[in-house]
Scaffold this motif. Structure first.
Motif, short mmCIF file in Angstrom:
data_model
loop_
_atom_site.label_atom_id
_atom_site.label_comp_id
_atom_site.label_asym_id
_atom_site.label_seq_id
_atom_site.Cartn_x
_atom_site.Cartn_y
_atom_site.Cartn_z
N LEU A 82 25.91 38.65 34.28
CA LEU A 82 25.53 40.44 35.32
C LEU A 82 26.32 40.46 36.72
CD1 LEU A 82 25.03 43.68 34.65
CD2 LEU A 82 23.08 43.22 35.92
N VAL A 83 26.64 39.45 37.54
CA VAL A 83 27.27 39.75 38.75
C VAL A 83 28.42 39.39 38.77
CG1 VAL A 83 27.16 37.79 40.89
CG2 VAL A 83 25.01 37.54 40.03
N PHE A 84 29.40 38.11 37.75
CA PHE A 84 31.00 38.79 37.05
C PHE A 84 31.02 39.93 36.53
CE2 PHE A 84 29.49 34.59 36.12
CZ PHE A 84 29.28 34.10 37.75
N THR A 85 30.46 40.72 35.76
CA THR A 85 30.45 41.98 35.50
C THR A 85 30.68 42.73 36.81
OG1 THR A 85 29.21 41.13 33.21
CG2 THR A 85 30.31 43.83 33.66
N SER A 86 29.55 43.07 36.87
CA SER A 86 29.43 44.03 38.19
C SER A 86 30.57 43.53 38.72
CB SER A 86 28.34 43.46 39.34
OG SER A 86 27.28 43.71 38.15
N LEU A 87 30.86 43.44 39.43
CA LEU A 87 32.46 42.25 40.34
C LEU A 87 33.21 42.90 39.71
CD1 LEU A 87 31.73 39.04 42.30
CD2 LEU A 87 31.04 41.11 43.12
N ALA A 88 33.60 42.72 38.58
CA ALA A 88 34.61 43.52 37.51
C ALA A 88 35.09 44.38 37.60
CB ALA A 88 34.47 42.59 36.05
N VAL A 89 33.52 45.33 37.08
CA VAL A 89 33.54 46.78 37.43
C VAL A 89 34.15 47.50 38.54
CG1 VAL A 89 31.92 48.68 36.98
CG2 VAL A 89 31.59 46.84 35.06
N THR A 90 32.97 47.38 39.81
CA THR A 90 33.27 47.51 41.17
C THR A 90 35.40 46.89 41.91
OG1 THR A 90 32.24 45.95 41.88
CG2 THR A 90 31.16 47.30 41.59
N LEU A 91 35.43 46.25 41.87
CA LEU A 91 36.38 45.33 42.07
C LEU A 91 37.86 46.34 42.58
CD1 LEU A 91 37.48 44.05 44.32
CD2 LEU A 91 38.03 42.30 42.19
N PRO A 92 37.99 46.82 41.44
CA PRO A 92 39.20 48.10 41.18
C PRO A 92 38.95 49.52 41.81
CG PRO A 92 38.81 47.46 38.72
CD PRO A 92 37.80 47.44 39.49
N PHE A 93 38.04 50.27 42.26
CA PHE A 93 37.78 51.12 42.58
C PHE A 93 36.95 51.66 43.47
CE2 PHE A 93 41.18 52.59 39.15
CZ PHE A 93 41.70 53.17 39.73
N PHE A 94 35.09 50.93 43.26
CA PHE A 94 34.21 51.40 43.80
C PHE A 94 34.58 50.82 44.96
CE2 PHE A 94 32.56 52.89 39.51
CZ PHE A 94 31.29 53.63 40.31
N LEU A 95 34.32 49.25 45.43
CA LEU A 95 34.31 48.60 46.45
C LEU A 95 35.71 48.89 47.23
CD1 LEU A 95 33.31 44.49 45.33
CD2 LEU A 95 32.32 46.31 47.61
N PRO A 96 37.14 48.97 47.09
CA PRO A 96 38.13 48.97 47.13
C PRO A 96 37.92 50.70 48.26
CG PRO A 96 38.95 49.14 45.65
CD PRO A 96 37.69 48.37 45.48
N MET A 97 37.54 51.33 47.37
CA MET A 97 36.93 52.63 48.15
C MET A 97 36.60 52.86 48.97
SD MET A 97 37.38 55.49 44.83
CE MET A 97 35.75 56.81 45.72
N SER A 98 35.11 52.16 49.43
CA SER A 98 34.21 52.01 49.83
C SER A 98 35.22 51.45 51.22
CB SER A 98 32.32 51.37 50.08
OG SER A 98 33.01 50.06 49.85
N ILE A 99 35.62 50.25 51.47
CA ILE A 99 36.69 49.96 51.91
C ILE A 99 37.28 50.93 52.78
CG2 ILE A 99 38.00 47.95 52.63
CD1 ILE A 99 35.12 47.27 51.64
#
Lengths: 290, 357
Positions: A82-99
């Motif tokens: 789930l860690v790998f999945t979650s990072l793969a899910v958030t990396l395209p938009f959620f994470l960079p948007m917050s950055i």
């Protein structure tokens, strides 16, 4: 007021770090930052619950493997995935948007509120302030990624069994080593964001409106992500900052494929250098009229 | 030196830049400036914004150390732009500026820790408390000792009367409280120069009095205070020196006393005002005593006392009063008036003070 006392004190180099500490504390105490982190923490929980419901209903094991984010089929067998999945899910938009929000607002928000002029006459020093802002954004990259990873780990441990990790290349490693790889992946994901952080910082030096800077940074991110999917543009795609983002999966191979990982980190360093310099050139010469 | 470029305005230049001032101002204890040293000195300082409009045009400003210097001008006359250039926030298009003897913005790192500034109103982090705001601004100063930070922050808060509201979020502050907090930020360290841009903006009369008292107290400690304002009586009440700006140009500068005197051309006795129910008789008697420019408004008669340079010396006021009474003029009020800064400003610019340039 004792004038003499003030004149006699000698400044020490370490005092300069006070601004960094103040900046990091201030950033992480803002409700906006906490809300961003809460959203990021919520994504793994949602993904975990969705996978659990899908498989719990006696569906076909949820493990079709076709479609869906990376690794999602393995989550039911091992919560660590789930860690790998979650990072793969958030990396395209959620994470960079917050950055984008944090980086875009970093200087433009201070300019908008007028506090920038008081920091500069303090005198924070333009270069020092810029470095502090960038360092704080990078800290946020790391914290945000770790928040996703830890939330995913906790959710995965609660909902699914944990155990040996089967790598993409088929070999198995112990759960402990799997955790280490997960940590390494989180760090690589955080490092994947430093290019965007530099772009956001540069945009932030261009305007006195925090909202405009955030919107521009996030808009750029979306544009670049779209460009990265258009096959006709394959010639320029290796130079787009998100192009190698998902290469972190190569850390789950045995032996690790370093090629794409190195390209990713090299590209991020290039973006950080180019846009960091541009931000410096702009910010150190800009008229602060707000 | 400020030059004939001021055009149709008369230029008063009570002291010259390169030389010591002919008259040292009374500046409070220990406030005598070292000879030839200015807290602020600009030469031909000019700022053109995009489109070529000159916000500040060839400014030659000199602020003596130890003075309380009023920087006067209507809104839009270039005061804030000048202050921003002095503080290194914006680059000058032409000319140079020295603050505390060092070039700005080049020496900002050395100069600015000795300068406290309130620029164009306070700016605060609404989501931080008053105390946290000050801690943050203090942390931005590389010369500020973190070990004494708490004590200095508390002392600054007390000094501006915000001790009780220190833990409130700044977004809940009134404009006056924000202004006080901005002042507190300028007072976090002992300063050699305080630059205060419209410091009493948004304050009630009581707050204004407190701030003026604070400015006097700081000046008495030897701090040079550079105070910009569009409130003439404010400058008149606290300042030893003043400069007047209009439309980006420096019209005049000097001590407040010299400004009033030089500009109105009556360095000596000034204007005499007599309040009487018999204005016609009063005018006749005053004319006999050599007063000029006599004006009568209802029961008030005013006139210029004659110049002292005709060898006879200025008339003794008591003699004039005795003559009035002797002539049967009933006198209700009798005295001389100094020119106010408002008179000065109106005379210099030929316009009302509230008209923006």
């Amino acid at each position: 007021m004792s004038q003499a006392e003030g004149v006699l004190r000698r400044p020490r180099p370490l005092w300069s770090l006070g601004l960094l500490r103040s900046e990091i504390t201030t950033t992480f105490r803002r409700w906006r930052t906490l809300a961003l982190l809460a959203v990021l923490a919520g994504v793994p929980v949602l993904v975990g619950i969705a996978v659990k419901i899908e498989t719990g209903d006696g569906g076909p094991g949820g493990g079709g493997g076709q479609g869906g984010p990376a690794f999602i089929s393995q989550v039911t067998h091992n919560g660590l995935f789930l860690v790998f999945t979650s990072l793969a899910v958030t990396l395209p938009f959620f994470l960079p948007m917050s950055i984008g929000v944090i980086a875009g607002d970093s200087l433009a928000g201070e300019a908008h509120g007028g506090t920038l002029r008081y920091l500069l006459v303090a005198p924070a020093g333009r270069t020092r302030l810029l470095l502090v802002k960038y360092a704080t954004t990078l800290t946020f990259c790391l914290v945000a990624t770790l928040v996703v990873a830890l939330s995913a780990l906790a959710t995965g441990a609660l909902l699914f069994p944990l155990g040996e990790v089967t790598l993409l290349s088929g070999t198995s490693i112990s759960f402990g080593e799997g955790l280490l790889r997960a940590l390494a992946i989180a760090v690589v994901v955080a490092l994947s964001l430093i290019g965007l952080a530099a772009v956001g910082l540069f945009v932030s030096t261009l305007t006195s409106s925090g909202i405009a800077a955030m919107a521009t940074t996030v808009g750029l991110l979306i544009t670049v992500q779209i460009l990265d999917t258009i096959p006709q543009l394959s010639a320029v795609q290796p130079y787009l900052f998100p192009h190698y983002w998902l290469s972190f999966a190569d850390l789950l191979r045995d032996p690790v494929y370093w090629d794409q990982l190195q390209k990713n980190l090299g590209l991020q360093a290039l973006y950080a250098a180019v846009f960091g310099s541009a931000a410096w050139a702009r910010f150190t010469t800009r008229d602060i009229t707000a | 030196m400020p030059p004939a470029r001021a055009g149709r305005w008369p230029v008063a230049q009570p002291y010259d830049m390169g030389e010591p001032m002919p008259q040292q101002p009374a500046t409070g204890p220990g406030g005598m400036p070292p000879a030839g040293e200015w807290a602020i000195e600009t030469r031909g300082l000019t700022k053109a914004y995009r489109g070529g409009q000159l916000a500040v045009d060839g400014l030659d400003l000199v602020v003596p150390r130890g003075s309380v210097f009023g920087f006067l001008g209507p809104n839009g006359s270039g005061k804030t732009t000048t202050i921003r250039m002095l503080m290194g926030l914006i680059d000058a298009t032409a000319g140079s500026a020295r603050v505390l003897g060092q070039p700005m913005p080049a020496a900002g790192r050395r100069v600015l820790p000795k300068v406290g500034a309130l620029i164009e109103g306070p700016a605060l982090y609404g989501y931080l408390s008053g105390r946290e705001n000050l801690r943050r601004f203090d942390a931005a100063d590389p010369d500020a000792d973190p070990r004494t930070r708490d004590a200095r922050v508390d002392r600054a808060l007390e000094r501006v009367g915000l001790g009780a509201a220190a833990s409130k979020k700044a977004r809940a502050y009134s404009l006056g409280m924000k202004q006080r907090l901005g002042l507190a930020a300028a007072l976090l360290q002992p300063r050699e120069l305080l630059v205060l841009d419209e410091p009493t903006n948004g304050l009630d009369p009581q707050g204004m009095r407190e701030i003026r008292a604070l400015v006097r107290e700081l000046a008495a400690d030897g701090t040079t205070v550079f105070l910009s304002s569009h409130l003439l009586d404010e400058i008149e009440q606290v300042c030893t020196h003043a400069a007047v700006m209009a439309r980006g140009r420096l019209i005049t500068q000097g001590t407040v006393a010299d400004l009033s005197a030089t500009v109105l051309g009556s360095p000596g006795p000034g204007r005499l005002t007599v309040t009487t129910p018999d204005p016609a008789d009063a005018v006749r008697v005053l004319k006999e005593h050599g007063l000029t420019g006599l004006q009568t408004t209802d029961d008030r008669v005013t006139g210029e006392l004659p110049e002292a340079d005709d060898g006879t010396g200025p008339p003794e006021l008591a003699d004039i009063n005795a003559a009035l009474v002797h002539a049967g003029v009933r006198v209700r009020g009798f005295g001389t008036e100094r020119a106010t800064l408002e008179d000065v400003f109106v005379q210099l610019t030929g316009e009302g003070f509230d008209v923006a340039g």
